[in-house]
Design a protein around this motif. Structure first.
Motif, PDB file in Angstrom:
ATOM      1  N   SER A  25       0.822  -1.204   0.000  1.00 58.18           N
ATOM      2  CA  SER A  25       0.000   0.000   0.000  1.00 58.18           C
ATOM      3  C   SER A  25       0.858   1.257   0.000  1.00 58.18           C
ATOM      4  CB  SER A  25      -0.924  -0.001   1.230  1.00 58.18           C
ATOM      5  OG  SER A  25      -0.151   0.019   2.410  1.00 58.18           O
ATOM      6  N   SER A  26       2.100   1.160   0.565  1.00 52.39           N
ATOM      7  CA  SER A  26       2.950   2.349   0.660  1.00 52.39           C
ATOM      8  C   SER A  26       3.775   2.575  -0.596  1.00 52.39           C
ATOM      9  CB  SER A  26       3.880   2.238   1.874  1.00 52.39           C
ATOM     10  OG  SER A  26       4.738   1.123   1.724  1.00 52.39           O
ATOM     11  N   SER A  27       4.012   1.522  -1.374  1.00 48.06           N
ATOM     12  CA  SER A  27       4.833   1.683  -2.574  1.00 48.06           C
ATOM     13  C   SER A  27       3.940   1.958  -3.773  1.00 48.06           C
ATOM     14  CB  SER A  27       5.657   0.416  -2.823  1.00 48.06           C
ATOM     15  OG  SER A  27       4.795  -0.696  -2.992  1.00 48.06           O
ATOM     16  N   LYS A  28       4.057   3.155  -4.308  1.00 43.09           N
ATOM     17  CA  LYS A  28       3.246   3.576  -5.445  1.00 43.09           C
ATOM     18  C   LYS A  28       4.007   3.318  -6.736  1.00 43.09           C
ATOM     19  CE  LYS A  28       0.869   7.600  -7.381  1.00 43.09           C
ATOM     20  NZ  LYS A  28       0.628   9.056  -7.244  1.00 43.09           N
ATOM     21  N   LYS A  29       3.529   2.394  -7.510  1.00 45.13           N
ATOM     22  CA  LYS A  29       4.203   2.066  -8.753  1.00 45.13           C
ATOM     23  C   LYS A  29       3.629   2.888  -9.904  1.00 45.13           C
ATOM     24  CE  LYS A  29       5.619  -2.648  -7.591  1.00 45.13           C
ATOM     25  NZ  LYS A  29       5.606  -4.068  -8.005  1.00 45.13           N
ATOM     26  N   ILE A  30       4.495   3.256 -10.823  1.00 41.41           N
ATOM     27  CA  ILE A  30       4.056   3.987 -12.006  1.00 41.41           C
ATOM     28  C   ILE A  30       4.278   3.126 -13.240  1.00 41.41           C
ATOM     29  CG2 ILE A  30       4.501   6.255 -10.996  1.00 41.41           C
ATOM     30  CD1 ILE A  30       7.093   6.310 -12.611  1.00 41.41           C
ATOM     31  N   SER A  31       3.513   3.378 -14.263  1.00 42.48           N
ATOM     32  CA  SER A  31       3.629   2.609 -15.487  1.00 42.48           C
ATOM     33  C   SER A  31       3.068   3.426 -16.639  1.00 42.48           C
ATOM     34  CB  SER A  31       2.868   1.280 -15.366  1.00 42.48           C
ATOM     35  OG  SER A  31       1.482   1.530 -15.162  1.00 42.48           O
ATOM     36  N   GLY A  32       3.156   2.875 -17.818  1.00 46.37           N
ATOM     37  CA  GLY A  32       2.564   3.516 -18.986  1.00 46.37           C
ATOM     38  C   GLY A  32       3.509   4.447 -19.728  1.00 46.37           C
ATOM     39  N   LYS A  33       2.973   5.100 -20.721  1.00 43.56           N
ATOM     40  CA  LYS A  33       3.735   5.962 -21.621  1.00 43.56           C
ATOM     41  C   LYS A  33       3.898   7.365 -21.048  1.00 43.56           C
ATOM     42  CE  LYS A  33       3.488   7.696 -26.404  1.00 43.56           C
ATOM     43  NZ  LYS A  33       2.672   7.653 -27.648  1.00 43.56           N
ATOM     44  N   VAL A  34       5.104   7.900 -21.167  1.00 45.43           N
ATOM     45  CA  VAL A  34       5.391   9.281 -20.783  1.00 45.43           C
ATOM     46  C   VAL A  34       5.862  10.014 -22.040  1.00 45.43           C
ATOM     47  CG1 VAL A  34       6.685  10.823 -19.274  1.00 45.43           C
ATOM     48  CG2 VAL A  34       6.152   8.498 -18.509  1.00 45.43           C
ATOM     49  N   THR A  35       5.149  11.051 -22.429  1.00 44.38           N
ATOM     50  CA  THR A  35       5.496  11.793 -23.641  1.00 44.38           C
ATOM     51  C   THR A  35       6.178  13.105 -23.273  1.00 44.38           C
ATOM     52  OG1 THR A  35       3.594  10.848 -24.811  1.00 44.38           O
ATOM     53  CG2 THR A  35       4.614  12.800 -25.781  1.00 44.38           C
ATOM     54  N   VAL A  36       7.402  13.260 -23.744  1.00 42.11           N
ATOM     55  CA  VAL A  36       8.204  14.439 -23.412  1.00 42.11           C
ATOM     56  C   VAL A  36       8.492  15.240 -24.680  1.00 42.11           C
ATOM     57  CG1 VAL A  36      10.370  15.259 -22.415  1.00 42.11           C
ATOM     58  CG2 VAL A  36       9.281  13.188 -21.509  1.00 42.11           C
ATOM     59  N   PHE A  37       8.076  16.498 -24.693  1.00 47.17           N
ATOM     60  CA  PHE A  37       8.422  17.427 -25.767  1.00 47.17           C
ATOM     61  C   PHE A  37       9.651  18.197 -25.289  1.00 47.17           C
ATOM     62  CE2 PHE A  37       4.377  18.201 -28.502  1.00 47.17           C
ATOM     63  CZ  PHE A  37       4.096  16.841 -28.501  1.00 47.17           C
ATOM     64  N   ALA A  38      10.752  18.108 -26.047  1.00 50.05           N
ATOM     65  CA  ALA A  38      11.999  18.721 -25.585  1.00 50.05           C
ATOM     66  C   ALA A  38      12.764  19.376 -26.723  1.00 50.05           C
ATOM     67  CB  ALA A  38      12.880  17.666 -24.908  1.00 50.05           C
ATOM     68  N   ALA A  39      13.474  20.443 -26.398  1.00 56.04           N
ATOM     69  CA  ALA A  39      14.310  21.149 -27.362  1.00 56.04           C
ATOM     70  C   ALA A  39      15.308  20.189 -27.995  1.00 56.04           C
ATOM     71  CB  ALA A  39      15.048  22.294 -26.674  1.00 56.04           C
ATOM     72  N   ALA A  40      15.597  20.390 -29.266  1.00 61.19           N
ATOM     73  CA  ALA A  40      16.477  19.477 -30.013  1.00 61.19           C
ATOM     74  C   ALA A  40      17.843  19.322 -29.363  1.00 61.19           C
ATOM     75  CB  ALA A  40      16.626  19.975 -31.453  1.00 61.19           C
ATOM     76  N   SER A  41      18.324  20.349 -28.721  1.00 63.67           N
ATOM     77  CA  SER A  41      19.646  20.286 -28.097  1.00 63.67           C
ATOM     78  C   SER A  41      19.698  19.341 -26.901  1.00 63.67           C
ATOM     79  CB  SER A  41      20.088  21.688 -27.658  1.00 63.67           C
ATOM     80  OG  SER A  41      19.065  22.332 -26.923  1.00 63.67           O
ATOM     81  N   LEU A  42      18.544  18.900 -26.432  1.00 70.73           N
ATOM     82  CA  LEU A  42      18.487  17.975 -25.303  1.00 70.73           C
ATOM     83  C   LEU A  42      18.455  16.511 -25.744  1.00 70.73           C
ATOM     84  CD1 LEU A  42      15.840  19.915 -23.189  1.00 70.73           C
ATOM     85  CD2 LEU A  42      18.189  19.467 -22.458  1.00 70.73           C
ATOM     86  N   ARG A  58      10.022  -0.363 -14.458  1.00 72.02           N
ATOM     87  CA  ARG A  58       9.577  -1.363 -15.432  1.00 72.02           C
ATOM     88  C   ARG A  58       8.109  -1.137 -15.766  1.00 72.02           C
ATOM     89  NH1 ARG A  58      14.095  -3.288 -17.731  1.00 72.02           N
ATOM     90  NH2 ARG A  58      15.626  -3.928 -16.168  1.00 72.02           N
ATOM     91  N   GLY A  59       7.815  -1.228 -17.057  1.00 73.30           N
ATOM     92  CA  GLY A  59       6.432  -1.015 -17.484  1.00 73.30           C
ATOM     93  C   GLY A  59       6.169   0.393 -17.975  1.00 73.30           C
ATOM     94  N   THR A  60       7.213   1.237 -17.961  1.00 75.72           N
ATOM     95  CA  THR A  60       7.057   2.592 -18.497  1.00 75.72           C
ATOM     96  C   THR A  60       7.713   2.682 -19.873  1.00 75.72           C
ATOM     97  OG1 THR A  60       9.090   3.355 -17.410  1.00 75.72           O
ATOM     98  CG2 THR A  60       7.007   3.682 -16.219  1.00 75.72           C
ATOM     99  N   ASP A  61       7.264   3.643 -20.645  1.00 73.11           N
ATOM    100  CA  ASP A  61       7.794   3.867 -21.994  1.00 73.11           C
ATOM    101  C   ASP A  61       7.906   5.372 -22.209  1.00 73.11           C
ATOM    102  OD1 ASP A  61       8.480   3.827 -24.685  1.00 73.11           O
ATOM    103  OD2 ASP A  61       6.419   3.536 -25.360  1.00 73.11           O
ATOM    104  N   VAL A  62       9.127   5.874 -22.268  1.00 75.49           N
ATOM    105  CA  VAL A  62       9.343   7.312 -22.458  1.00 75.49           C
ATOM    106  C   VAL A  62       9.483   7.602 -23.951  1.00 75.49           C
ATOM    107  CG1 VAL A  62      10.737   9.321 -21.846  1.00 75.49           C
ATOM    108  CG2 VAL A  62      10.536   7.406 -20.242  1.00 75.49           C
TER     109      VAL A  62
END
Length: 254
Positions: A25-42, A58-62
């Motif tokens: 109950s105390s450990s909050k797991k995250i998952s799924g797709k994370v979409t990042v818009f970032a400057a080309a220099s990054l 595990r289970g995330t997709d950036v």
């Protein structure tokens, strides 16, 4: 005796199960797709951090969308789904904040300065910003609406120099590619891009770059499809490990 033994077994089973229930109950797991818009220099540093994030969660997709900050900001304000925005200037981030598309105030996380990129060996013997204005010298600049282009123009104006480039590019990687393909003699890009290109280009520092340093802000977007994971990615970027990756890439701390 049998009854007592049964009671002890029952108590032991309950006590051994309680910690596992509490832990889950105390450990909050995250998952799924994370979409990042970032400057080309990054691109290089954020790609590395994205792989680190996926390995840690595990289970995330950036997924990244790298490009000119102005174009990315326009996409966000037009409703493009994204979780995080990392811009190459406060001005382009302001486009998003003015549209009330961020969740909370953006925070600066790195700075970047300009450098001249030439082909290996620097055939045109370019040593100063003024050398870019010599007749017959082909130069690529970022478009003036892009942070790297605005910074280059600021440096030129501060020096009283006028330069008509051979081409304006939509992001810093486009300007750098012109040098790598031999289509121009030089391009004004970021120090981080010169470092990322390795031996494919040669860098020339110039003092006027100190007057045109860009600060990069980072923000969680208001309608982030995966806000929980996005917050964790932002935390990684700001962490000591994230700062090291960015510093090693040539970025300056804010």
């Amino acid at each position: 005796m049998a009854a007592v033994a049964a009671l002890l077994l029952s108590v032991g089973a309950c006590s051994s199960s309680e910690p596992s229930s509490s832990d889950s109950s105390s450990s909050k797991k995250i998952s799924g797709k994370v979409t990042v818009f970032a400057a080309a220099s990054l691109k290089e540093s954020f790609t590395e951090l994205g792989k680190k994030f996926e390995a840690d969660h595990r289970g995330t997709d950036v997924t990244f969308n790298f490009g000119g900050s102005d174009a990315l900001a326009a996409s966000i304000t037009s409703g493009a789904p994204a979780d995080v925005f990392a811009a190459a200037s406060d001005k382009t981030m302001k486009t998003v904040t003015d549209a009330h598309d961020t969740s909370g105030a953006p925070a600066p996380f790195v700075r970047n300065k300009l450098e001249i990129a030439t082909p290996p060996g620097n055939p045109k013997k370019i040593r100063t910003l003024k050398d870019l204005t010599r007749p017959g010298t082909k130069v690529a600049l970022c478009d003036k609406t892009v942070p790297c282009g605005a910074a280059a123009q600021k440096a030129l104006d501060a020096s009283g120099l006028k330069l008509t480039p051979a081409s304006y590019e939509q992001d810093v990687k486009g300007a750098l590619t012109k040098v790598q393909l031999g289509e121009v003699d030089a391009a004004v890009v970021y120090t981080t891009d010169v470092r990322a290109a390795g031996r494919k280009v040669e860098g020339v520092e110039f003092p006027e770059a100190a007057d045109a340093i860009n600060t990069y802000p980072l923000a969680l977007l208001k309608n982030a499809p995966n806000a929980a994971a996005a917050e964790e990615f932002i935390a990684l970027v700001k962490s000591a490990e994230g700062r090291k990756v960015l510093t090693d890439a040539g970025f300056l701390q804010p």
